[in-house]
Design a protein around this motif. Sequence first.
Motif, PDB file in Angstrom:
ATOM      1  N   THR A  90       0.862  -1.174   0.000  1.00  0.00           N
ATOM      2  CA  THR A  90       0.000   0.000   0.000  1.00  0.00           C
ATOM      3  C   THR A  90       0.897   1.222   0.000  1.00  0.00           C
ATOM      4  O   THR A  90       2.072   1.153   0.387  1.00  0.00           O
ATOM      5  N   PRO A 115     -15.263   0.367  -3.356  1.00  0.00           N
ATOM      6  CA  PRO A 115     -14.194  -0.603  -3.044  1.00  0.00           C
ATOM      7  C   PRO A 115     -13.243  -0.838  -4.208  1.00  0.00           C
ATOM      8  O   PRO A 115     -12.036  -1.002  -3.994  1.00  0.00           O
ATOM      9  N   GLU A 118     -10.957   2.304  -4.671  1.00  0.00           N
ATOM     10  CA  GLU A 118      -9.965   2.481  -3.609  1.00  0.00           C
ATOM     11  C   GLU A 118      -8.910   1.370  -3.583  1.00  0.00           C
ATOM     12  O   GLU A 118      -7.959   1.454  -2.822  1.00  0.00           O
ATOM     13  N   GLN A 119      -9.060   0.345  -4.408  1.00  0.00           N
ATOM     14  CA  GLN A 119      -8.285  -0.886  -4.295  1.00  0.00           C
ATOM     15  C   GLN A 119      -6.870  -0.749  -4.847  1.00  0.00           C
ATOM     16  O   GLN A 119      -6.419  -1.531  -5.693  1.00  0.00           O
ATOM     17  N   TRP A 160      -1.955   3.362   5.524  1.00  0.00           N
ATOM     18  CA  TRP A 160      -3.059   3.559   4.570  1.00  0.00           C
ATOM     19  C   TRP A 160      -3.471   5.029   4.626  1.00  0.00           C
ATOM     20  O   TRP A 160      -3.821   5.538   5.682  1.00  0.00           O
ATOM     21  N   SER A 165      -2.283   1.934  10.053  1.00  0.00           N
ATOM     22  CA  SER A 165      -3.542   1.171  10.095  1.00  0.00           C
ATOM     23  C   SER A 165      -3.656   0.296  11.336  1.00  0.00           C
ATOM     24  O   SER A 165      -4.725  -0.247  11.619  1.00  0.00           O
ATOM     25  N   TYR A 170      -2.351  -4.318   5.857  1.00  0.00           N
ATOM     26  CA  TYR A 170      -3.668  -3.734   5.622  1.00  0.00           C
ATOM     27  C   TYR A 170      -4.153  -4.052   4.214  1.00  0.00           C
ATOM     28  O   TYR A 170      -5.352  -4.080   3.961  1.00  0.00           O
ATOM     29  N   ARG A 171      -3.204  -4.308   3.295  1.00  0.00           N
ATOM     30  CA  ARG A 171      -3.601  -4.725   1.948  1.00  0.00           C
ATOM     31  C   ARG A 171      -4.585  -5.878   1.987  1.00  0.00           C
ATOM     32  O   ARG A 171      -5.598  -5.883   1.280  1.00  0.00           O
ATOM     33  N   VAL A 174      -8.060  -4.755   2.920  1.00  0.00           N
ATOM     34  CA  VAL A 174      -8.707  -4.058   1.806  1.00  0.00           C
ATOM     35  C   VAL A 174      -9.153  -5.064   0.751  1.00  0.00           C
ATOM     36  O   VAL A 174     -10.257  -4.982   0.203  1.00  0.00           O
ATOM     37  N   ARG A 177     -12.570  -6.886   0.831  1.00  0.00           N
ATOM     38  CA  ARG A 177     -13.821  -6.222   0.467  1.00  0.00           C
ATOM     39  C   ARG A 177     -14.483  -6.884  -0.737  1.00  0.00           C
ATOM     40  O   ARG A 177     -15.688  -6.741  -0.934  1.00  0.00           O
TER      41      ARG A 177
END
Length: 362
Positions: A90, A115, A118-119, A160, A165, A170-171, A174, A177
């Motif tokens: 990220t 989603p 933002e990916q 992020w 985060s 955190y990838r 995400v 989603r």
Amino acid sequence: MRTVGVEEELLLVDPETGEPQALSAAVLARAARDDPSEETFEKELHTQQLEFATHPRADMTELGAEIVRCRKEAARVAGDIGATVVALATSPLPVSPSVSPNARYQWMVEEFGLPAREQLVCGCHIHVSVESDDEGAAVLDRVRPWLSVLTALSTNSPFWQGKDSLYSSYRSRVWMRWPMAGPTELFGTADAYHRRIDAMVATGVLKDRGMVYYDARIAERYPTVEIRVSDVCLEASTATLLATLTRGLVETAAREWRAGTAPAAHPVELLRLAAWRAARSGLEEELLHPATMRPAPAGDVVRALLEHVGPALDDSGDTDWVHTTASQLLRDGNGARVQRETLERTGSLGDVVKECVRRTQT
């Protein structure tokens, strides 16, 4: 010997500020101008990304060398247009992602909305050869409990939109989603696997079979299983370690299948919790042990993985290198730790990106 191929997604960034740059089309055009037959690099969902794929390799030293070459070539081509590449899952700095002008990607944005927009995340996908779909389905059933350990080893996305985060990956959060992503229940047979894929596509939610984003799947275009749980790794040596361990997992699973050993029957709810724990903790705290699904120190869980795949590593001649590299990773930390320690030392997320640019190409 099973062959292994690696796909890595890289961020395109400004070499001075570290800010992501929407330059994938220009980079691909430059690569094509330099060599019209060049097919190493591809566009991804967002224009701030660049993807490359290695050739299938049986020798892990050769695979590692190719990963380094591809990263350096990506940096060279990007440098010709004033950018560079970095192996970050990220962006530490705030970014407004832009979607590539591609019919498939535009459909995804229209269908899935925010989603998809933002990916902007970068993963590492590892392909390992299998002899048949029957073997592939058997492998998928037997590697399920161990995939969270691969995530923990690879974690490289603590930041992020300019903030910590509190996750090491955190990838992966995400990525979850997507409604078609994540771990799976047991398939049992290749026919059952394909029936489940067909049923998912028949819902109309997915455009086609290529949009089944399981943690591990039978590849559509290659005679491989594709393991999709890893962040793009900061160091090329970590990517090579992940590829070697993944081959060991596939070979071990295939041997268990041929021997009639049943797969662990962990329900998907526990696999999701193991994946969450790996994303949250990385190598810094506890993980869920694949055999028991109970907390255990990360080092103990990594050593359990090495023991699990030990005979396969012995047969491929990779044991010493894997043990040495894994020990160094546990001692020195992976990309998530490097990023946080660099921020603590410098106070600058831009400096975090610059340090990671340097490490990407070494």
